[in-house]
Design a protein around this motif. Structure first.
Motif, PDB file in Angstrom:
ATOM      1  N   LEU A 181      -5.966 -12.399   7.488  1.00 19.19           N
ATOM      2  CA  LEU A 181      -6.328 -13.937   6.963  1.00 19.19           C
ATOM      3  C   LEU A 181      -4.915 -14.366   6.561  1.00 19.19           C
ATOM      4  O   LEU A 181      -4.529 -15.473   7.727  1.00 19.19           O
ATOM      5  CB  LEU A 181      -7.281 -13.553   5.942  1.00 19.19           C
ATOM      6  CG  LEU A 181      -7.375 -15.162   5.327  1.00 19.19           C
ATOM      7  CD1 LEU A 181      -8.596 -16.131   6.738  1.00 19.19           C
ATOM      8  CD2 LEU A 181      -8.157 -15.157   3.610  1.00 19.19           C
ATOM      9  N   SER A 182      -4.577 -13.621   6.553  1.00 24.62           N
ATOM     10  CA  SER A 182      -2.501 -14.402   5.963  1.00 24.62           C
ATOM     11  C   SER A 182      -2.218 -14.323   7.561  1.00 24.62           C
ATOM     12  O   SER A 182      -1.242 -15.339   7.598  1.00 24.62           O
ATOM     13  CB  SER A 182      -1.505 -13.510   5.412  1.00 24.62           C
ATOM     14  OG  SER A 182      -2.353 -12.819   4.240  1.00 24.62           O
ATOM     15  N   LEU A 183      -2.496 -13.176   8.228  1.00 23.31           N
ATOM     16  CA  LEU A 183      -1.259 -13.468  10.035  1.00 23.31           C
ATOM     17  C   LEU A 183      -2.861 -14.428  10.186  1.00 23.31           C
ATOM     18  O   LEU A 183      -1.970 -15.463  10.789  1.00 23.31           O
ATOM     19  CB  LEU A 183      -2.312 -12.187  10.199  1.00 23.31           C
ATOM     20  CG  LEU A 183      -1.706 -12.348  11.655  1.00 23.31           C
ATOM     21  CD1 LEU A 183      -0.006 -11.704  12.090  1.00 23.31           C
ATOM     22  CD2 LEU A 183      -2.062 -11.050  12.578  1.00 23.31           C
ATOM     23  N   VAL A 206      -4.052 -17.050   9.605  1.00 24.79           N
ATOM     24  CA  VAL A 206      -3.231 -18.899   8.771  1.00 24.79           C
ATOM     25  C   VAL A 206      -1.767 -18.962   9.337  1.00 24.79           C
ATOM     26  O   VAL A 206      -0.955 -19.751   9.791  1.00 24.79           O
ATOM     27  CB  VAL A 206      -3.225 -18.720   7.306  1.00 24.79           C
ATOM     28  CG1 VAL A 206      -2.987 -19.958   6.681  1.00 24.79           C
ATOM     29  CG2 VAL A 206      -4.777 -18.662   6.726  1.00 24.79           C
ATOM     30  N   ALA A 207      -0.798 -17.638   9.362  1.00 23.99           N
ATOM     31  CA  ALA A 207       0.580 -17.814   9.647  1.00 23.99           C
ATOM     32  C   ALA A 207       0.757 -18.460  11.225  1.00 23.99           C
ATOM     33  O   ALA A 207       1.939 -18.732  11.476  1.00 23.99           O
ATOM     34  CB  ALA A 207       1.361 -16.980   8.849  1.00 23.99           C
ATOM     35  N   LEU A 235      -7.174  -9.330   3.554  1.00 20.32           N
ATOM     36  CA  LEU A 235      -6.808 -10.117   3.377  1.00 20.32           C
ATOM     37  C   LEU A 235      -5.162  -9.903   3.992  1.00 20.32           C
ATOM     38  O   LEU A 235      -4.901 -11.639   4.595  1.00 20.32           O
ATOM     39  CB  LEU A 235      -5.693  -9.800   1.669  1.00 20.32           C
ATOM     40  CG  LEU A 235      -4.818  -9.923   0.737  1.00 20.32           C
ATOM     41  CD1 LEU A 235      -5.722  -9.899  -0.135  1.00 20.32           C
ATOM     42  CD2 LEU A 235      -3.606 -10.015   1.540  1.00 20.32           C
ATOM     43  N   LEU A 236      -4.609  -8.956   4.894  1.00 26.10           N
ATOM     44  CA  LEU A 236      -2.922  -9.656   5.528  1.00 26.10           C
ATOM     45  C   LEU A 236      -3.635 -10.280   7.350  1.00 26.10           C
ATOM     46  O   LEU A 236      -2.990 -10.825   7.029  1.00 26.10           O
ATOM     47  CB  LEU A 236      -3.341  -7.832   5.449  1.00 26.10           C
ATOM     48  CG  LEU A 236      -1.225  -8.423   6.065  1.00 26.10           C
ATOM     49  CD1 LEU A 236      -0.902  -9.030   4.840  1.00 26.10           C
ATOM     50  CD2 LEU A 236      -0.540  -6.011   5.865  1.00 26.10           C
TER      51      LEU A 236
END
Lengths: 376, 312
Positions: free
Chosen positions: A126-128, A130-131, A123-124
Motif C-alpha cells: 500500500l505504501s508503494l 501511494v509512493a 502495508l508495504l
C-alpha cells in the motif's frame, strides 16, 4: 481410468475446443470490425488481465494481500518505455523489460515483509502504491513520456498501416495468452499444490519439507512480474506514460476486483479487467459521474467497488464469487489428483486410527498431580 | 544551529498526526489482528464533520436539505470534539456491524476495511467534491503567535497540537493501566480466550478499542487540518507515515508507534531541508525506503525480538 471417466474427459475437451475456437473467432471479428477505440480498450483489458492473474496467484493461492498491484503495473510501464527510449531496445521486446522490473521490485518488497506476519506485505505494498506516482513525477516530470517507436504490422498479416491498433491487439493477446498458459500450468503442478499447502497449513507444509518463505517470495515475485509485464503490454496500445496513470486507487480497485472474481483458475482474472476498463466508460456514457446526493453516491465508482468488496467479504468470506461455483463440483473432483499424495493421506489416517485404538487399550494415564496425591 | 532548531520545531505538528494515526493502527491490530486500512479515511471523514460543525450549514452540502440540525457555526475546538464523539460512534459501529461478523477471516476483514475506505472516499467526493476547504486551528495561528527560541520560531499552534496529542495519548495510557476497562483491554490483547473464560465481555472491549482508535484518528485529522487543509486525499500521505511509524512498534506497541511518528516527521523535515534533491513530496519515498531498511535489518521494529517473533 473408467470408460465413463474417459468419455467425460473427451466431452470436456471437445467443449473446450469449441469454446476456444468461438472465442478466437469473436476476437478476430472484434479486432477487424470494431472501432479503434474499442480495440484499444480491449487490448488494455487483455494486458490488465495478466496483472489480475498475478493478484489471483497472491490472494487465492498464497493467501497474501497485495495492495500495490497498480504500482507494479506502473513499474513495468516505466521500465518498458525507458528501455526503448533510453537504451534503444526493439519495441517488440519492451514488455519483457516490464516483466523483469516487476519481478525485481516484487522480490525487493517481499524479502523483508514476508519474514513477518502477512499484514506487513499489505502495508508495504500500500505504501508503494501511494509512493509510486510521487516517484514517477519526480523522475519523469509532469509531462507524459512518449514511446520513441511504433508498431507496424508485417506485410504477411494483411493489416493496413493505418490499422496499427489491430496489430497491437494481437501482440498483446499473444504475450498474454502465452503467459497465462505458462502460469496456469505452473499452478496445476506441484508448485501450485505447494502454494495451497503453504496457504492452508504452513506448519504442516514446513514439516513436509516445503520451503514456505521461499515459496511465498517466488509467489510475490511472480505476481509482480506478471503485473510488470501487464504494464509493458499497456504501453503497446497506449504509447505514453505519466504519473497520473497508476494512482493508489487503481491498486485498491484491482484488489477489490481480484478478491471478488478471483478463483482457482486464472481465467477468472478477465472479468476483473473488463470491469476495471469499461465501468468508468459506462458511468460517463450515462452521465452518472456528475450526479450528486444519495443517488449520485450509489451510482459512483467508489460506492460500486466498496459494495463489491463488502459483498465479497460477507457472502464468500473473502474467497471470491468464483469460489461459490467451484464448491458445487462433485467431491471426487476436489480430491488430489496425485496418487502418491492420496496414498500418503490414506496411510496417515489409518495410522491415526490405530493410535486412537492403542490409546483406548492403554487407558487414561494419571497426571502428575494425581500421582503426587497418591504419594502423599 | 538555529536552522536545525527551526526544522525540529516544524516537524512537531506533523509528528503528532503521524503518531496519533500510528497509535490508532497499533491499537486495532494489537486487539484484533486486523490491519485497519480505513483508519486514514475515517480521520478524513471526521475532519469533514468538524468542518460542517465549524462552518454551519454550507451551500456545498448535497445530501440533505435539512441542515437546521447543525445550527449555527461552532467554535473550532468544539467542532473537533463533536467530530471526535461522532467518529467514536462510527468506529464502534464499524466494528460491530462490518468487522465482527467476518473477523475470523483476516483477508475478508482487510477487504472490508478497504470497502469502508472506498465508501467514505466516495461519500466525501459526492458530498463536497474534490475542492480544498479550510478548517481553522483551535489554537492561535496568526504571525504574532510564536516564541522566538535560539533564532528559531516555535508556533503556538504547533505546540498546542503536540501538547494536546501527548496529553490525549497519556490519558489513553492511564486509561489502559489504571482503569477496569483498560485492564480488560490489556487482557483481551494478551489472551482473548482466557479473557472470555474469566468473564470479560470481549466483544464490548473490542468495540471500545475501535471507538478509541477512531476518536484518536479524528482528533489527529481535526488538529492537523489547520496546517494541511481539508481535501478528500488529505490522509493518504499521513496514513503512509502512520503505517511506517506503527511498523517501528512492530504494529503492536502504541508507545513505540508514538515515538516512531515523531521520528518519521523529524526525518521527513530534515531530509527535505538538508538534502538538495529531496523536495517535500519525495520525503514520502524516503519514508518508504526507511521502512524497507528497518524491515530488512530489524524485522520486529523497535520491539524486543523474541516478543515480535512469537507473534508470527
Amino acid at each position: 481410468m473408467t470408460a465413463q471417466g474417459s468419455q467425460t474427459s473427451s466431452v470436456k475437451r471437445a467443449a473446450w475446443i469449441i469454446v476456444s475456437t468461438a472465442f478466437i473467432a469473436v476476437c478476430l471479428r472484434v479486432a477487424f470490425f470494431a472501432t479503434p477505440k474499442i480495440v484499444t480498450d480491449l487490448s488494455n483489458v487483455v494486458a490488465l488481465s495478466l496483472a489480475f492473474a498475478g493478484l489471483v496467484v497472491l490472494t487465492h493461492y498464497l493467501g497474501l494481500l497485495s495492495l500495490g498491484q497498480g504500482a507494479f503495473v506502473g513499474v513495468g510501464a516505466y521500465a518498458a518505455l525507458h528501455v526503448v527510449n533510453d537504451f534503444g531496445a526493439p519495441v517488440l521486446w519492451m514488455p519483457l523489460a516490464g516483466l523483469l522490473a516487476g519481478t525485481l521490485v516484487g522480490a525487493v518488497v517481499a524479502i523483508p515483509s514476508l519474514r513477518l506476519p502477512k499484514a506487513y506485505l499489505a502495508l508495504l505494498t500500500l505504501s508503494l502504491a501511494v509512493a509510486y506516482p510521487i516517484i514517477l513525477r519526480q523522475v519523469d516530470g509532469n509531462l507524459p513520456v512518449t514511446l520513441n517507436g511504433g508498431f507496424v504490422a508485417p506485410s504477411w498479416t494483411g493489416i493496413a498501416e493505418n490499422d496499427e491498433h489491430i496489430w497491437e491487439f494481437f501482440l498483446v493477446a499473444a504475450y498474454a495468452s502465452v503467459t497465462l498458459f505458462f502460469v496456469q500450468g505452473l499452478l496445476r503442478g506441484p508448485i501450485g499444490r505447494a502454494f495451497i499447502a503453504s496457504r492452508d497449513q504452513p506448519e504442516a507444509a514446513r514439516a513436509f519439507g516445503i520451503p514456505v518463505y521461499r515459496l511465498r517470495l517466488y509467489g510475490v515475485a511472480l505476481s509482480g512480474g506478471m503485473a510488470g509485464l501487464a504494464g509493458g503490454l499497456l504501453m503497446i496500445p497506449t504509447n505514453f506514460n505519466d504519473y497520473t496513470h497508476f494512482p493508489e486507487e487503481l491498486s485498491i480497485k484491482m484488489f477489490a476486483l481480484a478478491m471478488a472474481f478471483g478463483g482457482s483458475r486464472l481465467i477468472s482474472a478477465i472479468p476483473g479487467a473488463i470491469i476495471l476498463i469499461f465501468l468508468p466508460v459506462w458511468l460517463i456514457d450515462r452521465n452518472w459521474v456528475v450526479e450528486y446526493g444519495w443517488v449520485g453516491l450509489v451510482k459512483s465508482e467508489g460506492f460500486i467497488y466498496a459494495a463489491l468488496l463488502l459483498a465479497t467479504a460477507y457472502l464468500t468470506k473473502g474467497k471470491g464469487f468464483m469460489h461459490l461455483f467451484e464448491r458445487r463440483q462433485p467431491k471426487s473432483k476436489m480430491q488430489p489428483s496425485n496418487r502418491q499424495v492420496t496414498s500418503v493421506v490414506r496411510g496417515l489416517s489409518d495410522l491415526d486410527e490405530q493410535l486412537v485404538q492403542l490409546e483406548g487399550l492403554v487407558g487414561d494415564r494419571p497426571d502428575i498431580r494425581s500421582r503426587q496425591e497418591t504419594k502423599d | 544551529m538555529s536552522l536545525f532548531l527551526q526544522r525540529t520545531f516544524d516537524s512537531l505538528a506533523n509528528g503528532s498526526a503521524y503518531a496519533a494515526l500510528a497509535v490508532a493502527i497499533s491499537m486495532v491490530f494489537r486487539s484484533t489482528g486486523i490491519l485497519n486500512l480505513a483508519q486514514g479515511q475515517l480521520a478524513m471523514f471526521s475532519t469533514y464533520i468538524a468542518l460542517v460543525l465549524a462552518t454551519g450549514p454550507s451551500p456545498y452540502m448535497k445530501f440533505s436539505s435539512n441542515t437546521d440540525l447543525i445550527g449555527a457555526a461552532w467554535p473550532v475546538w468544539a467542532a473537533i470534539l463533536g467530530a471526535v464523539a461522532i467518529s467514536m460512534v462510527i468506529g464502534a459501529f464499524t466494528e460491530r456491524v462490518i468487522i465482527r461478523p467476518i473477523s475470523a477471516d483476516p483477508v475478508a476483514a482487510v477487504g472490508a476495511t478497504l470497502g469502508v475506505y472506498l465508501l467514505l472516499g466516495a461519500f466525501v467526493r459526492k458530498q463536497w467534491g474534490g475542492r480544498t476547504m479550510f478548517l481553522g486551528s483551535p489554537f492561535p495561528q496568526t504571525v504574532e503567535d510564536r516564541w522566538d527560541i535560539g533564532g528559531a520560531r516555535l508556533w503556538h499552534d504547533s505546540v498546542g497540537i503536540t501538547l494536546t496529542m501527548i496529553a490525549v495519548l497519556g490519558l489513553l495510557a492511564v486509561l489502559q493501566r489504571r482503569t477496569k476497562a483498560g485492564l480488560a483491554f490489556r487482557a483481551v490483547t494478551s489472551n482473548r480466550t482466557g479473557s472470555l473464560l474469566v468473564g470479560i465481555r470481549v466483544s464490548r472491549v473490542l468495540m471500545l478499542g475501535w471507538a478509541l482508535a477512531a476518536g484518536i484518528g479524528a482528533l489527529a485529522g481535526g488538529l492537523i487540518a489547520g496546517e494541511i487543509n481539508v481535501r478528500p486525499d488529505m490522509m493518504g500521505r499521513l496514513l503512509v507515515f502512520g503505517l511506517a511509524a506503527a511498523t517501528l512498534g512492530g504494529l503492536r506497541s502504541p508507545v513505540l508507534a508514538f515515538v516512531g511518528g515523531y521520528l518519521f516527521a523529524f526525518l521527513e523535515t530534515m531530509l527535505g531541508g538538508y538534502v538538495s534533491f529531496v523536495d517535500s513530496q519525495v520525503t514520502l519515498v524516503w519514508a518508504l525506503l526507511v521502512l524497507i531498511i528497518v524491515l530488512f535489518v530489524r524485522p520486529s521494529g523497535l520491539m524486543p525480538r523474541t516478543e515480535a517473533w512469537q507473534q508470527r
